[in-house]
Motif scaffolding. Structure first.
Motif, short mmCIF file in Angstrom:
data_model
loop_
_atom_site.label_atom_id
_atom_site.label_comp_id
_atom_site.label_asym_id
_atom_site.label_seq_id
_atom_site.Cartn_x
_atom_site.Cartn_y
_atom_site.Cartn_z
N VAL A 46 -7.82 -3.45 -1.14
CA VAL A 46 -7.19 -3.85 -2.16
C VAL A 46 -6.91 -5.46 -2.09
O VAL A 46 -6.78 -5.98 -0.88
CB VAL A 46 -5.78 -3.01 -2.12
CG1 VAL A 46 -6.11 -1.80 -2.74
CG2 VAL A 46 -4.92 -3.09 -0.97
N GLU B 108 -5.47 5.26 1.68
CA GLU B 108 -5.93 3.73 1.98
C GLU B 108 -5.34 2.68 1.00
O GLU B 108 -5.11 1.67 1.26
CB GLU B 108 -7.43 3.88 2.24
CG GLU B 108 -7.67 3.85 3.65
CD GLU B 108 -9.13 3.59 3.86
OE1 GLU B 108 -10.15 4.59 3.70
OE2 GLU B 108 -9.46 2.37 4.23
N GLY C 107 3.45 1.78 -0.26
CA GLY C 107 4.01 2.10 0.73
C GLY C 107 5.53 1.60 0.89
O GLY C 107 6.24 2.17 1.55
N PHE C 108 5.98 0.72 0.22
CA PHE C 108 7.30 0.07 0.62
C PHE C 108 8.33 0.94 -0.43
O PHE C 108 9.28 1.36 0.56
CB PHE C 108 7.29 -1.48 -0.34
CG PHE C 108 8.44 -2.04 -0.29
CD1 PHE C 108 9.18 -2.50 -1.49
CD2 PHE C 108 9.20 -2.29 0.73
CE1 PHE C 108 10.51 -3.29 -1.33
CE2 PHE C 108 10.31 -2.85 0.86
CZ PHE C 108 10.85 -3.33 -0.15
N PHE D 118 7.97 4.06 -0.19
CA PHE D 118 7.90 5.18 0.76
C PHE D 118 8.83 4.56 1.95
O PHE D 118 9.58 5.58 2.51
CB PHE D 118 6.49 5.20 1.24
CG PHE D 118 5.85 6.46 0.72
CD1 PHE D 118 4.63 6.48 -0.17
CD2 PHE D 118 6.20 7.91 1.23
CE1 PHE D 118 4.12 7.52 -0.63
CE2 PHE D 118 5.57 8.98 0.61
CZ PHE D 118 4.46 8.93 -0.05
N ALA D 119 8.64 3.59 2.41
CA ALA D 119 9.52 3.20 3.61
C ALA D 119 11.04 3.36 3.13
O ALA D 119 11.74 3.83 3.89
CB ALA D 119 9.11 1.76 4.04
N VAL E 272 -2.22 -7.65 -3.95
CA VAL E 272 -1.18 -6.64 -3.94
C VAL E 272 0.16 -7.11 -4.02
O VAL E 272 0.68 -8.13 -3.85
CB VAL E 272 -1.09 -6.09 -2.64
CG1 VAL E 272 0.01 -4.95 -2.61
CG2 VAL E 272 -2.13 -5.31 -2.20
N ASP E 273 0.91 -6.54 -5.49
CA ASP E 273 2.38 -6.87 -5.58
C ASP E 273 2.93 -5.80 -5.55
O ASP E 273 3.33 -4.95 -6.57
CB ASP E 273 2.17 -7.52 -7.08
CG ASP E 273 3.66 -7.99 -7.43
OD1 ASP E 273 3.88 -8.73 -8.34
OD2 ASP E 273 4.61 -7.67 -6.82
N PRO E 274 3.72 -5.44 -4.17
CA PRO E 274 4.47 -4.29 -4.05
C PRO E 274 5.59 -4.03 -5.08
O PRO E 274 5.90 -2.78 -5.49
CB PRO E 274 4.92 -3.97 -2.57
CG PRO E 274 3.95 -5.22 -1.88
CD PRO E 274 3.62 -6.26 -3.07
N VAL E 275 6.34 -5.12 -5.24
CA VAL E 275 7.44 -4.97 -6.22
C VAL E 275 6.97 -4.59 -7.47
O VAL E 275 7.71 -3.53 -8.15
CB VAL E 275 8.18 -6.28 -6.24
CG1 VAL E 275 9.50 -6.07 -7.16
CG2 VAL E 275 8.82 -6.80 -4.84
N ALA F 44 -2.99 3.57 -1.43
CA ALA F 44 -1.65 3.64 -1.52
C ALA F 44 -0.70 3.09 -0.59
O ALA F 44 0.29 2.43 -1.17
CB ALA F 44 -1.31 5.23 -1.82
N GLY F 45 -0.99 3.00 0.78
CA GLY F 45 -0.22 2.38 1.70
C GLY F 45 0.15 0.93 1.62
O GLY F 45 1.33 0.76 1.35
N PRO F 46 -0.90 0.08 1.44
CA PRO F 46 -0.24 -1.25 1.08
C PRO F 46 0.35 -1.51 -0.46
O PRO F 46 1.18 -2.48 -0.45
CB PRO F 46 -1.74 -2.05 1.31
CG PRO F 46 -2.59 -1.23 1.00
CD PRO F 46 -2.26 0.25 1.25
#
Lengths: 444, 327
Positions: free
Chosen positions: A163, A85, A92-93, A95-96, A166-169, A87-89
């Protein structure tokens, strides 16, 4: 055994199984590219034969890697919903991106394995390069996820596992990404290169005149050997990083109970957590401080810097770490000796004593690879996300995991055995006198 | 048109493509299981050579769908894995058995005992996986109902028939002349099975899946969708009977796409009916936008590569529905 323990076991055994095939998926394509390149450059039909036979193994290894990877994708959701829950957002990037890299691998693999007679030589060769690049890319991406688990960044955790910010980069390039990615990728080339070299060394001992095995050995040893010679430098970088950023993990790795300057290196020994002492270790005074910080008087944090509830399993972490280092050093010695011999004869070393040495020690690089993953995962416990989420909070409420563990373990044993039998049969087929290169089907 | 809806649509599209490509692979394996008559060995060989170069790439669409679910709708992914854990375990088992057996099959020496054994495992896995997919689809549509209920089980059988039908239609385009009759019969029989099972599933759905009942039977696009599906089915049936196999393949694909796509669309606004909607399960906007961007860039590279794969192994016009008469 608790639910958490079964979940850990199940995830653990799935990863231990999968990583062998994932490593093959990263490294074998490079070996294939090099063999194909040699074939095109020299026209020597043995290189084509090598590429063909390695490709046969690669097809099976890839398939098992793909399906065991699918198991892991499901297990992530089934066993660790709390973790997913968050980790996804956040992570996840990559992962994709890993999924897309894997897609590329699968496409190029199909083109390469089945398209030799249908594609132009250039396109066929390019597809081999495609597998190699995509394989390395997917290893890169998936390692970034592990980096983030060890040093979580790029988000704020709210109540109820939600969360914010969120800053995926930023999360993707969490601290230490460079050293961990380097170490993981080198470990794939090291383990697979040496393992393949070991197999061909074994065959060459049985059939010393085999031009096929001599060339194959040379190529695999070159790739595995170079990676092995570079790995200690990478390991040093990683250890220094862990000393600074994950002191509890380092303390567990080294079974250092008390924070102190001039910390000793403890090789082997059995840590006793109650007594906070290590029995029977080989002690090198000041060496840990020296390795970790470059100063034999530097202060190294011990386990006492963290509450007892935040300690990993010291016994396992320490022993796996020492196992990794010892296996790595043996591999290093074998690679260095091989390099020396190769330099002397300006070619592939074929001395029988060396072939024996190589054949016997070649699996150790894979042992080091597995042990290394155990260190980083066990050493992060009790955290799933260090400092943020404990593994116990991440685990599923679902029960009945013991049955799943038993079932999947059985599957892995069957598949692993079948792969072993297949490789054995293939190697045996090359030892029959009729093993000639199929020159007729080759085209330049 | 929020990013969440776009990503949900892409997720649905990935599942549709998985059905059209991976589903047909499973269907091929089912025909391998059901190979019969004097040409049963040749039937198996046809299936194996058809699947060989493409099965790994086809399988990845499932991974893509799973990853998109995990990244885009993380809360839904976790709940999904827990609620559907038993059929998912069966699915994963089917996938593992099918994939590894197929690889061992390809690597075995011809006609030996090992090949027989792996062939059977491959075929069994190929039937198990679609059945499990149907169980999951039915259970999800029914709001997380137990997988052993009559509706999910009917969906399970329906999926098996659907993929077998699709595979037969595809294989007809590639089949050598002596296998044509075998697969034409299979295509027609499985088309009838699909029709019967579809009827059963639809009939059961109002009571079993009330949350998606609106989508399945009442929304404004329902009847056009049902009509289009029926039209595709009839076209496929006619085309098979008249030996216009490329047309049949295309029509069967359209039919399956409409069925799977229709199922996905009927779930909206839920992503897990009765549990969570698309909007509530969605990840933060930045994550969604990044993933959509990566999808776009990835597609730019990967779709042409995928086309090259099909072009290389399925001939000059891999997806064309136009039958050209033999020269």
């Amino acid at each position: 055994m608790t639910n958490l323990a079964w979940a850990r076991q199940l995830m653990g055994i799935s990863l231990v199984f999968h990583i062998v095939f994932a490593a093959a998926g990263v490294a074998m394509p490079l070996l294939l590219v090099l063999a194909e390149h040699r074939w095109r450059r020299t026209g020597d039909p043995w290189w084509l034969e090598i590429a063909r036979r390695w490709a046969k193994g690669v097809a099976v290894l890839f398939a098992i890697g793909a399906v065991s990877g699918t198991v892991i994708s499901f297990e992530l959701g089934l066993l660790w919903p709390g973790f997913m829950e968050v980790a996804g957002p956040v992570i996840g990037f990559p992962f994709a991106l890993e999924g897309f890299a894997f897609f590329g691998e699968a496409i190029f693999l199909g083109l390469y394995l089945y398209g030799r007679d249908k594609l132009s030589p250039r396109v066929h060769f390019a597809s081999a390069v495609g597998i190699a690049v995509a394989g390395a890319a997917s290893a890169f991406m998936i390692t970034l996820v592990n980096v983030w688990m060890n040093s979580p960044t790029g988000f704020r955790l709210l109540a109820g596992r939600r969360v914010a910010d969120v800053d995926p980069v930023m999360a993707m390039f969490s601290p230490g990404w460079g050293q961990e990615v380097l170490h993981v990728i080198l470990s794939c080339y090291m383990a697979v290169g040496l393992a393949v070299a070991g197999i061909h060394a074994f065959a060459l001992l049985r059939e010393p005149s085999s031009a096929f095995h001599r060339r194959a050995l040379g190529l695999a040893l070159a790739v595995g050997g170079v990676a092995t010679l570079l790995q200690p430098f990478s390991g040093d970088l990683s250890a220094r990083f862990v000393a600074r950023n994950e002191p509890v993990k380092l303390a567990a790795m080294e079974a250092l109970f008390a924070t102190r300057p001039g910390a000793p290196l403890r090789i082997g020994g059995i840590p006793d957590v109650e007594e906070r002492a290590v029995a029977g270790a080989l002690v090198v005074p000041g060496a840990l401080s020296l390795l970790a910080f470059g100063d034999s008087r530097a202060t190294v944090q011990g386990l006492d810097a963290a509450p007892r509830s935040a300690w990993p399993n010291v016994l396992l972490t320490h022993l796996f770490f020492d196992l990794m280092v010892i296996c790595g050093l043996v591999a290093l010695a074998v690679a260095a000796v091989g390099a020396g011999l190769a330099w002397r004869v300006r070619g592939t070393p074929t001395q029988r004593w060396y072939l024996h040495l190589l054949a016997w020690t070649s699996p150790l690089a894979f042992v080091a690879l597995e042990a290394g993953w155990m260190v980083t995962e066990l050493g992060r416990q009790p955290w799933a996300l260090r400092g943020v989420m404990r593994t116990a909070e991440a685990v599923t409420p679902v029960t009945g995991l013991a049955a799943l563990f038993a079932g999947f373990s059985a599957v892995y044993v069957i598949l692993g055995t079948s792969v072993g039998v297949l490789i054995w049969r293939e190697v045996h087929a090359t030892l029959r006198p009729s093993a000639r290169p199929r020159v007729k089907e080759a085209h330049a | 048109m929020t990013p969440a809806i776009v990503l949900a649509a892409v997720l649905a599209a990935a599942l549709v493509i998985y059905a059209l490509l991976g589903g047909a692979d499973y269907g091929g394996g089912i025909w391998s299981l059901l190979a019969s008559g004097p040409r049963h060995e040749r039937q198996r060989e046809l299936v194996e050579s058809a699947i060989g170069p493409i099965w790994e790439a086809n399988h990845v669409w499932l991974i893509v769908a799973l990853v998109l679910l995990f990244v885009g709708f993380p809360g839904a992914f976790a709940r999904f894995a827990i609620i559907e854990r038993i059929p998912l375990v069966v699915l994963v088992l089917g996938i593992v058995l099918r994939g590894s057996a197929f690889a061992f099959l390809g690597a075995s020496v011809d006609h030996d005992v090992a090949q027989r054994r792996w062939g059977r495992v491959f075929a069994a896995g190929s039937a198990l996986a679609p059945f499990a997919l149907g169980l999951v689809a039915g259970s999800v549509a029914a709001g997380g109902a137990p997988f052993y209920g009559i509706f999910p089980v009917a969906c399970g059988f329906f999926t098996v028939a659907l993929f077998a039908y699709l595979a037969a239609a595809y294989l007809l385009v590639e089949a050598p002349a002596d296998l044509e009759d075998d697969f034409r019969r299979r295509a027609l029989v499985s088309a009838v099975a699909v029709f019967v099972l579809a009827f059963i599933v639809l009939a059961l759905s109002p009571r079993a899946a009330p949350l998606v009942r609106v989508g399945l039977t009442r929304s404004p696009w329902t009847w056009p969708l049902q009509l289009a599906t029926a039209a595709a089915a009839l076209t496929a049936f006619y085309a098979v009977a008249r030996a216009r196999y490329r047309l049949a393949r295309a029509a069967a694909a359209v039919q399956v796409a409409l069925i799977v796509g229709g199922w996905a669309a009927a779930l909206y606004p839920w992503i897990l009916p009765g549990v969570v909607t698309v909007q509530r399960a969605a990840a933060p906007r930045l994550t969604l936008v990044l993933v959509l961007g990566a999808l776009g860039i990835g597609a730019l590279f990967l779709l042409p590569a995928l086309y090259l794969l099909f072009r290389t192994f399925k001939g000059a016009r891999p997806f064309s529905p136009v039958d050209r008469p033999a020269a």
